[in-house]
Write a protein that holds these residues in place. Structure first.
Motif, PDB file in Angstrom:
ATOM      1  N   VAL A 336      -8.142   0.031  -3.394  1.00 14.82           N
ATOM      2  CA  VAL A 336      -7.568   1.131  -2.461  1.00 14.82           C
ATOM      3  C   VAL A 336      -6.718   0.389  -1.308  1.00 14.82           C
ATOM      4  N   PRO A 337      -5.536   0.844  -1.113  1.00 17.78           N
ATOM      5  CA  PRO A 337      -4.590   0.289  -0.237  1.00 17.78           C
ATOM      6  C   PRO A 337      -5.256   0.074   1.447  1.00 17.78           C
ATOM      7  N   THR A 338      -4.918  -1.166   2.265  1.00 15.17           N
ATOM      8  CA  THR A 338      -5.331  -0.990   3.580  1.00 15.17           C
ATOM      9  C   THR A 338      -4.056  -0.934   4.258  1.00 15.17           C
ATOM     10  N   GLY A 339      -4.343  -0.912   5.654  1.00 15.90           N
ATOM     11  CA  GLY A 339      -2.915  -0.498   6.481  1.00 15.90           C
ATOM     12  C   GLY A 339      -3.255  -0.788   7.926  1.00 15.90           C
ATOM     13  N   PHE A 340      -2.134  -0.978   8.559  1.00 17.94           N
ATOM     14  CA  PHE A 340      -2.195  -1.022  10.120  1.00 17.94           C
ATOM     15  C   PHE A 340      -2.284   0.251  10.672  1.00 17.94           C
ATOM     16  N   GLY A 341      -1.861   1.467  10.077  1.00 18.08           N
ATOM     17  CA  GLY A 341      -1.868   2.578  11.035  1.00 18.08           C
ATOM     18  C   GLY A 341      -3.146   3.512  10.404  1.00 18.08           C
TER      19      GLY A 341
END
Length: 364
Positions: A336-341
């Motif tokens: 599952v992708p991670t993110g800053f937002g």
């Protein structure tokens, strides 16, 4: 409902016709997998009653076992001390209740003996599924679930004995390292001074994050220092001591710090409280974890956020597809992708740009 008037043996097609059910629904009820596919109990009872009246040979012992649903969904996790694990637990509970299940979440403090004991207890209570989160070696727990015929999903740390759902640790760490090195360069510091601190050697999440950290260096054609990576576990006290040693050796703070977890970051905050505010102004800080309270610190922090909503929804999707095969195709690894937002279904906002990615699936 009359018994089949002909001399031929009744089939599932006769039962489907008599009950107005699909062939697949009848098959699932008769082979005992109906609960797994969310077929209502009243439907299962109606199909079994029709099968008996039509003279279909049903294993009555198996029928009794398979119709007794506990309505329980289990999850084990190391602790509730950070927002990530607490978020996993809360999201798991929401999804379980939405499916008409009663969630049971137990923390095991990363103790293998406690993990095994809790798993055995939950199995004895006939949980209908079990999520195994943050367990460094889930293989023996997966084996216990497999022997009991209970769907289990490894969450956060993968294993070969069951499907797994994990964050994109490598991609997220590379993205975080890139942002930090750009900020270091903008401040006139050398990007190759970025350190990676925290985590456990030979643990999947830490190894993937270190790989992502090194990917960012490689893409720039530079190399980190020989002592740039220091794995001392997750304890805040260990992080505080590691930073104290670095500070004493350099006579200042390192130019860039990538902390491997929120608990290691807590150690950094503890150490920061012993220094003047000016001492932190030339240091770039990042953390592979997220907590909104970081916005109120006297220094800037870039935080990588894991998508707990997506992780849990993907885990339930895998549980719905559970079967008893033991080949590699039955045990996919979902990344599952991670993110800053902000992540799926969440309202909190961050100031950093959101990363973009898609869920990927592969075989273990």
């Amino acid at each position: 409902m009359a018994r089949n008037p002909t001399n031929r043996k009744s089939t599932i097609y006769d039962i489907a016709k008599a009950t107005g059910s699909s062939i697949s629904a009848v098959s699932m009820v008769l082979n005992g997998t109906w609960a797994r596919y969310r077929i209502k109990e009243e439907t299962a009872q109606r199909i079994l009653a029709s099968a008996a009246q039509l003279g279909y040979n049903v294993n009555m012992k198996a029928r009794g076992l398979r119709l007794s649903r506990s309505g329980l969904a289990g999850m084990i996790l190391p602790h509730y001390r950070n927002r990530f694990f607490a978020g996993l637990a809360e999201t798991f509970e929401d999804h379980a209740r939405n499916r008409g299940l009663c969630p049971i979440v137990v923390s095991t403090q990363r103790d293998p003996a406690v993990e095994a004991s809790v798993t055995e207890t939950l199995i004895s209570q006939q949980v209908e599924l079990l999520f195994i989160a943050g367990v460094r070696n889930p293989t023996p727990l997966d084996a216990l679930c497999s022997a009991a015929g209970i769907p289990c999903i490894n969450v956060d740390l993968p294993g070969e004995g069951a499907p797994s759902v994990v964050s994109d640790n490598r991609g997220g760490a590379r993205a975080l390292a890139d942002v930090l090195m750009d900020k270091m360069k903008a401040r006139g510091n050398a990007p190759d001074e970025l350190l990676f601190l925290g985590g456990v050697t030979d643990e999947y999440a830490t190894d993937m994050r270190i790989a992502g950290y090194r990917d960012a260096f490689e893409a720039r054609g530079i190399s980190p220092a020989a002592d740039a990576v220091e794995c001392f576990g997750y304890a805040a006290s260990s992080a505080r001591l590691a930073l104290a040693r670095r500070y004493e050796s350099l006579g200042r703070l390192p130019a860039g710090l990538l902390m491997n977890s929120i608990t290691a970051f807590e150690g950094l905050v503890q150490f920061a409280s012993s220094l003047s505010r000016d001492a932190w102004q030339s240091t770039v800080v990042g953390c592979f974890d997220w907590d909104p309270f970081a916005a109120h610190l006297p220094f800037e922090v870039t935080m990588m956020r894991q998508d707990v909503q997506k992780i849990i929804s993907e885990a339930f999707a895998l549980a719905d597809k559970h079967d008893d095969r033991h080949d590699a195709t039955a045990h996919p690894l979902v990344v599952v992708p991670t993110g800053f937002g902000p992540m799926s279904g969440e309202d909190d906002r961050m100031v950093e740009p959101e990363s973009v990615g898609k869920v990927s699936v592969s075989g273990l």
